[in-house]
Design a protein around this motif. Structure first.
Motif, PDB file in Angstrom:
ATOM      1  N   ASN A 176      -9.149 -51.892  17.878  1.00  0.00           N
ATOM      2  CA  ASN A 176     -10.301 -50.863  17.918  1.00  0.00           C
ATOM      3  C   ASN A 176     -10.109 -49.750  18.759  1.00  0.00           C
ATOM      4  N   GLY A 177      -8.774 -49.517  19.231  1.00  0.00           N
ATOM      5  CA  GLY A 177      -8.100 -48.429  20.028  1.00  0.00           C
ATOM      6  C   GLY A 177      -9.072 -48.592  21.481  1.00  0.00           C
ATOM      7  N   ILE A 178      -9.427 -49.683  22.112  1.00  0.00           N
ATOM      8  CA  ILE A 178      -9.786 -49.703  23.363  1.00  0.00           C
ATOM      9  C   ILE A 178      -8.808 -50.206  24.411  1.00  0.00           C
ATOM     10  N   GLY A 179      -7.924 -51.235  23.741  1.00  0.00           N
ATOM     11  CA  GLY A 179      -7.032 -51.965  24.723  1.00  0.00           C
ATOM     12  C   GLY A 179      -6.367 -51.319  25.553  1.00  0.00           C
ATOM     13  N   LEU A 180      -5.561 -50.131  25.310  1.00  0.00           N
ATOM     14  CA  LEU A 180      -4.600 -49.563  26.106  1.00  0.00           C
ATOM     15  C   LEU A 180      -5.194 -48.624  27.021  1.00  0.00           C
ATOM     16  N   SER A 181      -6.520 -47.890  26.407  1.00  0.00           N
ATOM     17  CA  SER A 181      -7.274 -47.235  27.743  1.00  0.00           C
ATOM     18  C   SER A 181      -7.785 -48.091  28.857  1.00  0.00           C
ATOM     19  N   LEU A 182      -8.072 -49.333  28.325  1.00  0.00           N
ATOM     20  CA  LEU A 182      -8.719 -50.233  29.182  1.00  0.00           C
ATOM     21  C   LEU A 182      -7.583 -50.573  30.274  1.00  0.00           C
ATOM     22  N   THR A 183      -6.487 -50.811  29.480  1.00  0.00           N
ATOM     23  CA  THR A 183      -5.236 -51.167  30.414  1.00  0.00           C
ATOM     24  C   THR A 183      -4.862 -50.240  31.572  1.00  0.00           C
ATOM     25  N   GLN A 184      -4.962 -48.988  31.120  1.00  0.00           N
ATOM     26  CA  GLN A 184      -4.484 -48.200  32.034  1.00  0.00           C
ATOM     27  C   GLN A 184      -5.623 -47.805  33.147  1.00  0.00           C
ATOM     28  N   LYS A 185      -7.082 -47.885  32.787  1.00  0.00           N
ATOM     29  CA  LYS A 185      -8.215 -47.759  33.947  1.00  0.00           C
ATOM     30  C   LYS A 185      -7.803 -48.922  34.855  1.00  0.00           C
TER      31      LYS A 185
ATOM     32  N   GLU B 214       6.771 -40.177  18.828  1.00  0.00           N
ATOM     33  CA  GLU B 214       6.778 -39.485  20.079  1.00  0.00           C
ATOM     34  C   GLU B 214       5.474 -38.672  20.248  1.00  0.00           C
ATOM     35  N   GLU B 215       5.092 -38.165  19.233  1.00  0.00           N
ATOM     36  CA  GLU B 215       3.823 -37.098  19.104  1.00  0.00           C
ATOM     37  C   GLU B 215       2.636 -38.028  19.519  1.00  0.00           C
ATOM     38  N   GLU B 216       2.718 -39.159  19.322  1.00  0.00           N
ATOM     39  CA  GLU B 216       1.230 -39.969  19.643  1.00  0.00           C
ATOM     40  C   GLU B 216       1.363 -40.774  21.053  1.00  0.00           C
ATOM     41  N   ILE B 217       2.474 -40.662  21.496  1.00  0.00           N
ATOM     42  CA  ILE B 217       2.612 -41.647  23.075  1.00  0.00           C
ATOM     43  C   ILE B 217       1.705 -40.854  24.047  1.00  0.00           C
ATOM     44  N   ALA B 218       1.310 -39.517  24.006  1.00  0.00           N
ATOM     45  CA  ALA B 218       0.725 -38.985  24.972  1.00  0.00           C
ATOM     46  C   ALA B 218      -0.921 -39.409  24.706  1.00  0.00           C
ATOM     47  N   GLN B 219      -1.165 -39.557  23.349  1.00  0.00           N
ATOM     48  CA  GLN B 219      -2.516 -40.224  23.221  1.00  0.00           C
ATOM     49  C   GLN B 219      -2.841 -41.494  23.170  1.00  0.00           C
ATOM     50  N   ILE B 220      -2.078 -42.387  23.389  1.00  0.00           N
ATOM     51  CA  ILE B 220      -2.263 -43.669  23.142  1.00  0.00           C
ATOM     52  C   ILE B 220      -3.351 -44.349  24.131  1.00  0.00           C
ATOM     53  N   PHE B 221      -3.335 -43.684  25.350  1.00  0.00           N
ATOM     54  CA  PHE B 221      -4.200 -44.133  26.459  1.00  0.00           C
ATOM     55  C   PHE B 221      -5.741 -43.537  26.306  1.00  0.00           C
ATOM     56  N   THR B 222      -5.921 -42.855  24.984  1.00  0.00           N
ATOM     57  CA  THR B 222      -7.225 -42.357  24.926  1.00  0.00           C
ATOM     58  C   THR B 222      -8.069 -43.263  24.241  1.00  0.00           C
ATOM     59  N   PRO B 223      -9.579 -43.323  24.796  1.00  0.00           N
ATOM     60  CA  PRO B 223     -10.341 -44.603  24.115  1.00  0.00           C
ATOM     61  C   PRO B 223     -10.438 -44.255  22.699  1.00  0.00           C
ATOM     62  N   PHE B 224     -10.247 -45.260  22.093  1.00  0.00           N
ATOM     63  CA  PHE B 224     -10.708 -45.200  20.525  1.00  0.00           C
ATOM     64  C   PHE B 224      -9.334 -44.764  19.463  1.00  0.00           C
ATOM     65  N   PHE B 225      -8.340 -44.209  20.359  1.00  0.00           N
ATOM     66  CA  PHE B 225      -7.348 -43.588  19.521  1.00  0.00           C
ATOM     67  C   PHE B 225      -6.513 -44.644  18.794  1.00  0.00           C
ATOM     68  N   ARG B 226      -6.457 -44.409  17.611  1.00  0.00           N
ATOM     69  CA  ARG B 226      -5.503 -45.355  16.739  1.00  0.00           C
ATOM     70  C   ARG B 226      -4.365 -44.476  16.104  1.00  0.00           C
ATOM     71  N   GLY B 227      -3.244 -44.662  16.319  1.00  0.00           N
ATOM     72  CA  GLY B 227      -2.059 -43.934  15.589  1.00  0.00           C
ATOM     73  C   GLY B 227      -1.764 -44.222  14.238  1.00  0.00           C
ATOM     74  N   THR B 228      -0.593 -43.833  13.692  1.00  0.00           N
ATOM     75  CA  THR B 228      -0.472 -43.833  12.324  1.00  0.00           C
ATOM     76  C   THR B 228      -0.128 -45.598  11.878  1.00  0.00           C
ATOM     77  N   ASN B 229       0.146 -46.305  13.068  1.00  0.00           N
ATOM     78  CA  ASN B 229       0.365 -47.640  12.853  1.00  0.00           C
ATOM     79  C   ASN B 229      -0.865 -48.551  12.791  1.00  0.00           C
ATOM     80  N   LYS B 230      -2.149 -47.851  12.543  1.00  0.00           N
ATOM     81  CA  LYS B 230      -3.409 -48.715  12.611  1.00  0.00           C
ATOM     82  C   LYS B 230      -3.377 -49.560  11.346  1.00  0.00           C
ATOM     83  N   LYS B 231      -2.507 -49.108  10.476  1.00  0.00           N
ATOM     84  CA  LYS B 231      -2.635 -49.926   9.058  1.00  0.00           C
ATOM     85  C   LYS B 231      -1.919 -51.175   9.229  1.00  0.00           C
ATOM     86  N   TYR B 232      -1.015 -51.282  10.174  1.00  0.00           N
ATOM     87  CA  TYR B 232      -0.196 -52.501  10.442  1.00  0.00           C
ATOM     88  C   TYR B 232      -1.004 -53.818  10.832  1.00  0.00           C
TER      89      TYR B 232
END
Length: 455
Positions: free
Chosen positions: A418-427, A396-414
């Motif tokens: 590059n953290g661009i996809g969701l911010s690009l989708t929102q744009k 829940e803490e990371e949901i508000a940041q997922i649309f920030t360019p290059f942001f990768r949450g704790t699941n990045k090790k999975y």
């Protein structure tokens, strides 16, 4: 020409016009009063002399002597008296006779009882006079030297005062315009000091409600946006540098190690494979950045046309599955579609496919079963697309940041990214005046809902 000079000149011109109209009215009023007063004086002088001649029985020579003596010092009124048959009964100075009365003049006075006119600069009044039952015509004429002198003095005074007033008003206009525009000068000097290196500077807020306070507030709001934009740009460049440096450093290291000594074919193949993987990461990053730039264009520069969203979804699914054959993507229609327009909208097919492909790829790569279910729900005015997975979820803490360019949450090790996809989708969604929302439970999965207005 500066605003200060324009205001000063405009203020001076308007005031000068008002003063000129006022001065003209004063002069015209004085002129009319002089004329009326002098006509009345002529009338009184004529009646007085007629009374002296007829009633007081003063002889003609005495009256003429008085006239000649007075004429040497003042502009004496010249009086002539005629009977109704145009017979001269008395004249102050027949040798001078400035008016030179005619029978036509006498007849006009008989008809109108009184006439007034100018003869050159002399004013002349003719009136009907009665004495012992007889009617006579009295003609009185004179030059109003004193009145004209007063008018000349008035005209000169008005002219001097007008010129002095214009000079004074212009000086006052310069002073008050400088005073009024001094805050603008302060704003200009302050803005000149603001550069890309000190965007934190702000204009002093006067806390007023005038236009200058509004201008300062607007400038500060603009500077806030610029500062945020520059900070975002710096962060963006920093993130790009980091994303580029990691695969490049890996490629350089692999290639350097391979050149240190002889390697076996298998080792060389391993180096080539690792280098190819890193190069593919760079290619994907470059593609994402290019798409991100396209989505940041002005909407007026992007081509929009009628596009069927279900067909774009099919193309996006095909693109994702071609690159990742193990991914499973199901598309479900939740309700019946009556016509093609309910599935269509004005959009850019390429950008929409990029957005949908990002959502599909994220849903699959963060799920153990590599599956994404897409449901299409048609409403009277809108079409809703739901992208659902049964993956690891987002805290829940990371949901508000997922649309920030290059942001990768704790699941990045999975998995890689590059953290661009969701911010690009929102744009892209916002570019099409749509909305995107997300809900997620850790260990249960994630649901993205994209809403557009259909035709």
């Amino acid at each position: 020409m500066t605003i200060r000079e324009k205001l000063s000149l405009l203020f001076t011109l308007i005031t000068a016009a008002i003063l000129m109209i006022f001065a003209a009215l004063v002069y015209y009023s004085a002129y009319q009063n002089r004329e009326t007063e002098f006509y009345n004086r002529l009338k009184k002088e004529g009646i007085t002399k007629a009374n002296l001649f007829f009633t007081a029985k003063v002889d003609s020579k005495t009256l003429q002597t008085i006239y000649k003596n007075n004429r040497e010092t003042i502009n004496e009124v010249e009086v002539a008296i005629y009977d109704t048959n145009f017979q001269l009964r008395y004249h102050d100075a027949l040798d001078i006779d400035f008016v030179k009365e005619t029978k036509q003049m006498i007849d006009e006075v008989k008809h109108k009882n009184e006439v007034r006119f100018y003869q050159k600069n002399w004013q002349v009044v003719g009136l009907l006079f009665s004495n012992e039952g007889e009617k006579y015509i009295v003609m009185a004429a004179a030059y109003d030297q004193f009145g004209y002198k007063k008018l000349e003095n008035l005209r000169n005074t008005i002219l001097i005062i007008f010129i002095a007033s214009i000079i004074l008003i212009y000086a006052a206009g310069r002073f008050f315009s400088k005073k009024a525009l001094s805050p603008v000068t302060v704003i200009v000097n302050k803005v000149k000091k603001i550069t890309a290196s000190n965007l934190d500077l702000r204009l002093n807020n006067t806390q007023g409600r005038d236009e200058l306070a509004e201008l300062s507030s607007t400038f500060n709001e603009m500077l806030d946006r610029l500062e945020k934009s520059f900070d975002a740009q710096k962060q963006f460049v920093s993130n790009i540098s980091h994303e580029l440096r990691t695969p490049l450093a890996s490629m350089i290291t692999e290639l350097e190690l391979s050149t240190n000594k002889e390697r076996s074919i298998t080792e060389y193949q391993s180096v080539i494979q690792n280098t190819l993987t890193d190069a593919q990461k760079l290619a994907r990053l470059a593609t994402s950045l290019l798409d991100f730039a396209k989505a940041s264009y002005d909407p007026s520069e992007i081509s929009f046309r009628e596009t069927r969203l279900d067909e774009v979804l099919l193309d996006a699914r095909h693109q994702v599955q071609r690159q990742n054959p193990t991914y499973l993507v199901d598309i479900i229609y939740e309700n019946e579609v009556e016509n093609d327009e309910e599935l269509s909208m004005n959009g850019n097919e390429y950008l929409l496919k990029v957005a949908f492909a990002n959502l599909i790829e994220n849903a699959c790569k963060f799920s153990d079963n590599k599956k994404c279910v897409i449901s299409i729900v048609v409403h009277p005015q809108q079409i809703k697309l739901c992208f659902v997975d049964e993956g690891i979820g987002i805290c829940e803490e990371e949901i508000a940041q997922i649309f920030t360019p290059f942001f990768r949450g704790t699941n990045k090790k999975y998995t890689d990214g590059n953290g661009i996809g969701l911010s690009l989708t929102q744009k892209i969604v916002k570019l099409h005046y749509g909305e995107i929302s997300v809900s997620s439970l850790i260990g249960k999965g994630t649901k993205f809902i994209v809403t557009f207005e259909h035709l």
